[in-house]
Design a protein around this motif. Structure first.
Motif, PDB file in Angstrom:
ATOM      1  N   LYS A  68       1.009  -1.693  -0.306  1.00 25.88           N
ATOM      2  CA  LYS A  68       0.038   0.211   0.003  1.00 25.88           C
ATOM      3  C   LYS A  68       1.042   0.871  -0.088  1.00 25.88           C
ATOM      4  N   HIS A  69       2.137   1.115   0.092  1.00 27.99           N
ATOM      5  CA  HIS A  69       3.150   2.808   0.315  1.00 27.99           C
ATOM      6  C   HIS A  69       3.893   2.206  -0.983  1.00 27.99           C
ATOM      7  N   ARG A  70       3.890   1.176  -1.649  1.00 26.20           N
ATOM      8  CA  ARG A  70       5.048   2.180  -2.608  1.00 26.20           C
ATOM      9  C   ARG A  70       4.510   2.967  -3.671  1.00 26.20           C
ATOM     10  N   HIS A  71       3.858   3.413  -3.564  1.00 25.37           N
ATOM     11  CA  HIS A  71       3.188   4.609  -4.342  1.00 25.37           C
ATOM     12  C   HIS A  71       3.074   5.943  -4.234  1.00 25.37           C
ATOM     13  N   ASP A  72       3.729   6.096  -1.952  1.00 27.14           N
ATOM     14  CA  ASP A  72       3.281   6.793  -1.182  1.00 27.14           C
ATOM     15  C   ASP A  72       4.483   7.941  -1.219  1.00 27.14           C
ATOM     16  N   PRO A  73       3.983   9.092  -1.789  1.00 26.77           N
ATOM     17  CA  PRO A  73       5.558  10.023  -1.995  1.00 26.77           C
ATOM     18  C   PRO A  73       6.574  10.394  -0.906  1.00 26.77           C
ATOM     19  N   ALA A  74       5.752  10.264  -0.101  1.00 24.27           N
ATOM     20  CA  ALA A  74       5.996  10.415   1.199  1.00 24.27           C
ATOM     21  C   ALA A  74       6.905   9.401   2.307  1.00 24.27           C
ATOM     22  N   HIS A  75       6.455   8.220   1.456  1.00 26.96           N
ATOM     23  CA  HIS A  75       6.994   7.412   1.826  1.00 26.96           C
ATOM     24  C   HIS A  75       8.240   6.620   0.593  1.00 26.96           C
ATOM     25  N   SER A  76       7.426   6.683  -0.391  1.00 22.43           N
ATOM     26  CA  SER A  76       9.427   6.907  -1.196  1.00 22.43           C
ATOM     27  C   SER A  76      10.534   7.442  -0.782  1.00 22.43           C
ATOM     28  N   TRP A  77      10.211   9.171  -0.309  1.00 23.62           N
ATOM     29  CA  TRP A  77      11.466   9.778   0.110  1.00 23.62           C
ATOM     30  C   TRP A  77      11.954   9.148   1.127  1.00 23.62           C
ATOM     31  N   LEU A  78      10.965   8.573   2.576  1.00 27.68           N
ATOM     32  CA  LEU A  78      11.528   7.771   3.238  1.00 27.68           C
ATOM     33  C   LEU A  78      12.612   6.959   2.418  1.00 27.68           C
ATOM     34  N   ARG A  79      11.716   6.052   1.737  1.00 28.55           N
ATOM     35  CA  ARG A  79      12.883   5.647   0.923  1.00 28.55           C
ATOM     36  C   ARG A  79      14.009   5.710   1.179  1.00 28.55           C
ATOM     37  N   GLY A  80      14.364   6.399  -0.124  1.00 30.06           N
ATOM     38  CA  GLY A  80      14.929   7.202  -0.618  1.00 30.06           C
ATOM     39  C   GLY A  80      16.361   8.024   0.212  1.00 30.06           C
ATOM     40  N   GLU A  81      16.546   7.961   1.115  1.00 31.41           N
ATOM     41  CA  GLU A  81      16.656   8.494   1.498  1.00 31.41           C
ATOM     42  C   GLU A  81      17.690   7.016   2.755  1.00 31.41           C
ATOM     43  N   LEU A  82      16.901   6.431   3.171  1.00 32.46           N
ATOM     44  CA  LEU A  82      17.492   4.985   4.163  1.00 32.46           C
ATOM     45  C   LEU A  82      18.751   4.675   2.986  1.00 32.46           C
ATOM     46  N   GLU A  83      18.184   4.249   1.600  1.00 26.50           N
ATOM     47  CA  GLU A  83      19.408   4.217   0.677  1.00 26.50           C
ATOM     48  C   GLU A  83      20.378   4.926   1.036  1.00 26.50           C
ATOM     49  N   GLN A  84      20.125   6.468   0.745  1.00 24.05           N
ATOM     50  CA  GLN A  84      21.629   7.351   1.170  1.00 24.05           C
ATOM     51  C   GLN A  84      22.302   6.898   2.036  1.00 24.05           C
ATOM     52  N   VAL A  85      21.491   6.605   3.562  1.00 25.47           N
ATOM     53  CA  VAL A  85      22.108   6.672   4.915  1.00 25.47           C
ATOM     54  C   VAL A  85      23.038   5.622   4.313  1.00 25.47           C
ATOM     55  N   VAL A  86      22.819   4.605   3.928  1.00 31.79           N
ATOM     56  CA  VAL A  86      22.961   3.175   3.872  1.00 31.79           C
ATOM     57  C   VAL A  86      24.327   3.276   2.787  1.00 31.79           C
ATOM     58  N   ALA A  87      25.079   3.815   1.972  1.00 26.53           N
ATOM     59  CA  ALA A  87      25.907   4.140   0.811  1.00 26.53           C
ATOM     60  C   ALA A  87      26.211   5.048   2.131  1.00 26.53           C
ATOM     61  N   GLU A  88      25.805   6.011   2.962  1.00 30.02           N
ATOM     62  CA  GLU A  88      26.836   6.811   3.543  1.00 30.02           C
ATOM     63  C   GLU A  88      27.664   5.768   4.631  1.00 30.02           C
ATOM     64  N   VAL A  89      27.159   5.280   4.922  1.00 24.62           N
ATOM     65  CA  VAL A  89      28.040   4.075   6.153  1.00 24.62           C
ATOM     66  C   VAL A  89      28.671   2.910   5.638  1.00 24.62           C
ATOM     67  N   LEU A  90      28.833   2.933   4.382  1.00 25.98           N
ATOM     68  CA  LEU A  90      29.563   1.778   3.935  1.00 25.98           C
ATOM     69  C   LEU A  90      30.286   2.462   3.133  1.00 25.98           C
ATOM     70  N   ALA A  91      30.313   3.444   2.786  1.00 24.85           N
ATOM     71  CA  ALA A  91      31.002   4.664   2.397  1.00 24.85           C
ATOM     72  C   ALA A  91      32.756   4.424   3.394  1.00 24.85           C
ATOM     73  N   ASP A  92      31.921   5.058   4.361  1.00 27.88           N
ATOM     74  CA  ASP A  92      33.412   5.312   5.650  1.00 27.88           C
ATOM     75  C   ASP A  92      33.538   3.975   6.351  1.00 27.88           C
ATOM     76  N   SER A  93      32.867   2.736   6.349  1.00 21.49           N
ATOM     77  CA  SER A  93      33.160   1.989   7.092  1.00 21.49           C
ATOM     78  C   SER A  93      34.383   1.316   6.241  1.00 21.49           C
ATOM     79  N   GLN A  94      34.134   1.560   4.629  1.00 21.16           N
ATOM     80  CA  GLN A  94      35.635   1.234   3.901  1.00 21.16           C
ATOM     81  C   GLN A  94      37.164   1.869   4.146  1.00 21.16           C
ATOM     82  N   GLN A  95      36.671   3.236   4.131  1.00 18.81           N
ATOM     83  CA  GLN A  95      37.723   4.078   4.530  1.00 18.81           C
ATOM     84  C   GLN A  95      38.491   3.802   6.693  1.00 18.81           C
ATOM     85  N   ALA A  96      37.924   3.788   7.138  1.00 21.38           N
ATOM     86  CA  ALA A  96      37.922   2.947   8.533  1.00 21.38           C
ATOM     87  C   ALA A  96      38.960   2.050   8.086  1.00 21.38           C
TER      88      ALA A  96
END
Length: 305
Positions: free
Chosen positions: A277-305
């Motif tokens: 039911k949340h597939r096309h909800d714009p707020a939920h889509s935004w939340l999922r996209g922001e979470l993916e950005q956080v994951v990318a940043e966390v993984l990049a930091d862990s590779q540099q550590a």
């Protein structure tokens, strides 16, 4: 007043009214709409029944709208605009969002991802709040019944109305107190030690523990705890081992020694999970996209550590 069923009115009839009004001709309206003249005449007859008015009358070689048609045209334009907005939805602006997102996660993914996620969300949407729940072994009902809007877990429920996307994979590492013991580099050393692990309720071990048992790697568990948060207190000052996701070295297990697991096991996947039911909800889509950005940043930091 017509007693014709007004529910037969639709967007095509409203477009027809405006097309005839603008063209002042059945032929011109047909060309604009890309249909035949007979189709326009048929639909005009239907619209006349609904409104109880002729709408257009002959005037010389052409036709002119009645007063009723001109008045209805104003309403038709507004209704069509509403229908377009209904189909497209309102434009989404995070800055105007005031809501609470309920996210279920166990302590590993909670501590790793949710603090930076909240910071990222609040920079764009100061009115957003997070409600964090334990996911344990997630059930489809959590999402169906609205207990939470998003789950972060290595175990997506198997259900046709539940969607998921892989966020990352992590290698398992063996953690130990380097002030007490050395790294168990050989499988024999690993099996000879006592171990600490997590056992979720009701008696659900970590995937890595199940994999090792299936491969015949026998271990002695001195203690099991209900979450990762209980591991450090038992490991500190002991010669025990804990086999855990490697990314815990960034937070909860910081300061402990760790090494590769001396046995082959699969990597630990991590998914974000939500209801259809949340597939096309714009707020939920935004939340999922922001979470993916956080994951990318966390993984990049862990590779540099």
């Amino acid at each position: 007043m017509s007693d014709f069923d007004y529910s037969h009115l639709d967007g095509k009839l409203l477009q027809l009214l405006l097309a005839i009004l603008d063209a002042q001709s059945i032929t011109g309206a047909a060309q604009r709409l890309g249909v035949t003249q007979s189709a326009v005449s048929h639909l005009l007859g239907k619209l006349r029944q609904i409104t109880g008015d002729p709408l257009f009358v002959k005037c010389g070689r052409g036709i002119v709208p009645t007063a009723r048609a001109e008045a209805l045209a104003l309403h038709a334009r507004l209704l069509l605009d509403d229908m377009r907005r209904f189909a497209a939805g309102d434009e989404f602006h995070p800055a105007t969002l005031h809501t609470t997102f309920s996210i279920a996660a166990n302590d590993f993914q909670r501590d790793l991802l949710l603090p930076p996620l909240l910071q990222r969300l609040r920079r764009q949407a100061p009115g957003v709040r997070l409600r964090v729940l334990p996911s344990d072994v997630p059930r489809a009902e959590m999402l169906r019944e609205g207990d939470c809007q998003l789950v972060i877990s290595p175990r997506p429920p198997d259900a046709s109305d539940i969607l998921h996307k892989r966020l990352f994979e992590d290698d398992y590492r063996v953690f130990y107190d380097a002030a007490v013991r050395t790294a168990p580099l050989r499988l024999a050393d690993y099996q000879a030690a006592e171990h600490v692990s997590v056992l979720y309720s009701p008696r659900r071990p970590l995937d890595v523990d199940q994999q090792l048992a299936a491969r015949g790697v026998e271990r002695r568990f001195a203690v099991t705890v209900p979450s990762f948060a209980g591991i450090p207190a038992f490991l500190q000052g002991s010669d025990m081992l804990a086999t855990l996701p490697g990314l815990l070295a960034r937070g909860l297990m910081q300061g402990f020694g760790h090494c590769a697991l001396p046995a082959r096991v699969g990597r630990m996947p991590m998914y974000m999970i939500w209801h259809l039911k949340h597939r096309h909800d714009p707020a939920h889509s935004w939340l999922r996209g922001e979470l993916e950005q956080v994951v990318a940043e966390v993984l990049a930091d862990s590779q540099q550590a």
